[in-house]
Design a protein around this motif. Structure first.
Motif: not given
Length: 430
Positions: A306-310, A29-39, A83-87
């Motif tokens: 990844p553990t680097t996700s913010k 419910q919070q404004p968030t942007t996630l990066t998802f790496w997938t092929w 520089g990595g993904p969240d998922v």
């Protein structure tokens, strides 16, 4: 590709115990942007469903390359800490190396253990590493036998139910048409270990994260190697690289009568070989003993945080939705991914769907049965990505030479053991 991995490190950002479903829902419910790496092609359609349900969360879909190409980039980002993904999508065989290096969030800290009964047993076992859950099953690849019905009928060959019948069918086909083969055998594809799995082999075992045992000459591996040696020496199979234009043309013309692989294959056949639609049929993978019902997995992926996700909580919540929400699962399946969830695997509508690629055959029943019959106790190496990269230089060379693959497996085992020791693992090679 060799990844420099060690079983050390930690997640200093792990949540306190007691993270609840309410906490995850709050994160959405919070404004968030996630990066998802997938092929996965066209997965944006599935992501759109998520964003419609949770409009405050935006998911940026990035194709970072497939398999090893993605893992190289992921490893670089994890080391850099940014520089990595969240998922990220990670195949089951690659999951242990990132998990044991403690570069992935242990999803049990967010209640993933409660999702166990959501998934097929074989899928759930593949995301469990060293007592933790480091990914959620996105799709699976239970083995099945895909065959050209027109080719087998032409030469009066029955679909084999056992590997002994498979050998006889290979001989009969090649004698009738020396330009035809029962199947190809890819010298660069380490996915052949799924055949060892189905034969009862358990060549890789890891205990306590760092103690690795490698045995590529156990009973199951030997059984498969001996059969393959006979097929190769008689030139009844064609050792050709897969997924090339030449290979697809051979599949189209019927040069290869069968393709034994994961249940994800129908989507590839339909999209790449539209001229063969309706000519294929599906059957259970041949058995080593008549009356047995044993299968294995070939392929399949998990989604990890990844553990680097913010944005860990939101990333975990998106991951759970993507991998377990009924709407998401149906969307992924429509995109060609074979399901890992029991709900869809047991859904009569799914099981009774006629598939055009198989001439209307309700093949999902065969695939679902295969999923339920996957042999237990399988493990991948904590550095399987490296092991797969040198398969072509060891076992693969034996395929190309139409030779007994057993010496190649011995060479592969040596390479695997030596590399593991260099990386700090305690390796026992039997």
């Amino acid at each position: 590709m060799a990844l420099s991995l060690t079983a050390c490190g930690g997640d200093s950002d792990a949540p306190k115990t007691g993270t609840s479903a309410a906490d995850l829902d709050k994160a959405l419910q919070q404004p968030t942007t996630l990066t998802f790496w997938t092929w996965v092609p066209n997965i944006q359609k599935t992501v759109d469903l998520f964003e419609k349900k949770y409009p405050k969360v935006k998911v940026k879909v990035v194709n970072a390359g497939q398999s090893a190409a993605e893992y190289t980039k992921l490893q670089t980002a994890l080391k850099a800490g940014s520089g990595g993904p969240d998922v990220a999508q990670v195949e089951y065989f690659a999951l242990p190396q990132f998990a044991l290096a403690k570069q992935l969030v242990n999803l049990n800290d967010y209640g993933a253990d409660k999702l166990k009964d959501t998934y097929a047993a074989s899928a759930w076992s593949q995301v469990n590493v060293n007592g933790g859950v480091y990914g959620l099953p996105q799709d699976t690849g239970p083995l099945a036998m895909f065959y050209r019905e027109d080719v087998l009928k032409k030469y009066d060959i029955e679909p084999p139910k056992t590997w002994a019948e498979y050998e006889k069918a290979a001989e009969k086909l090649h004698q009738a048409d020396p330009k035809s083969y029962i199947a190809s055998m890819d010298p660069g594809d380490a996915g052949v270990v799924s055949m060892l799995w189905q034969a009862g082999s358990r060549p890789f075992q890891t205990k306590k994260g760092t103690n690795v045992t490698v045995d590529l000459a156990d009973k199951g591996a030997t059984q498969w190697s001996q059969m393959s040696a006979r097929l190769l020496e008689k030139k009844l199979v064609d050792p050709q690289p897969g997924w090339t234009n030449e290979w697809w043309r051979a599949m189209s013309t019927g040069k290869y009568a069968m393709w034994i692989t994961g249940a994800w294959a129908p989507a590839n056949i339909a999209s790449t070989l539209p001229d063969t639609m309706g000519k294929w049929r599906a059957a259970p993978v041949p058995q080593w003993n008549e009356g047995d019902h044993v299968s294995a997995e070939n392929g399949g992926s998990s989604t990890v945080v990844p553990t680097t996700s913010k944005n860990k909580a939101a990333a975990v919540a998106f991951n759970q939705w993507l991998s377990s929400d009924p709407e998401a699962i149906k969307s992924l399946n429509a995109n060609g991914l074979f399901p890992a969830t029991k709900q869809l695997l047991q859904d009569p509508a799914f099981l009774d769907t006629p598939l055009d690629v198989f001439g209307g055959q309700k093949a999902n029943k065969i695939f679902a049965d295969s999923s339920a019959q996957v042999g237990t106790g399988w493990q991948y190496l904590p550095y399987q990505v490296y092991a797969n990269s040198v398969f072509k230089d060891t076992v693969g060379q034996k395929f190309t030479a139409y030779a007994d693959p057993a010496p190649g497996f011995a060479e592969w085992q040596t390479r695997i053991a030596d590399y593991g020791k260099e990386q700090g693992f305690n390796v026992t090679a039997k």
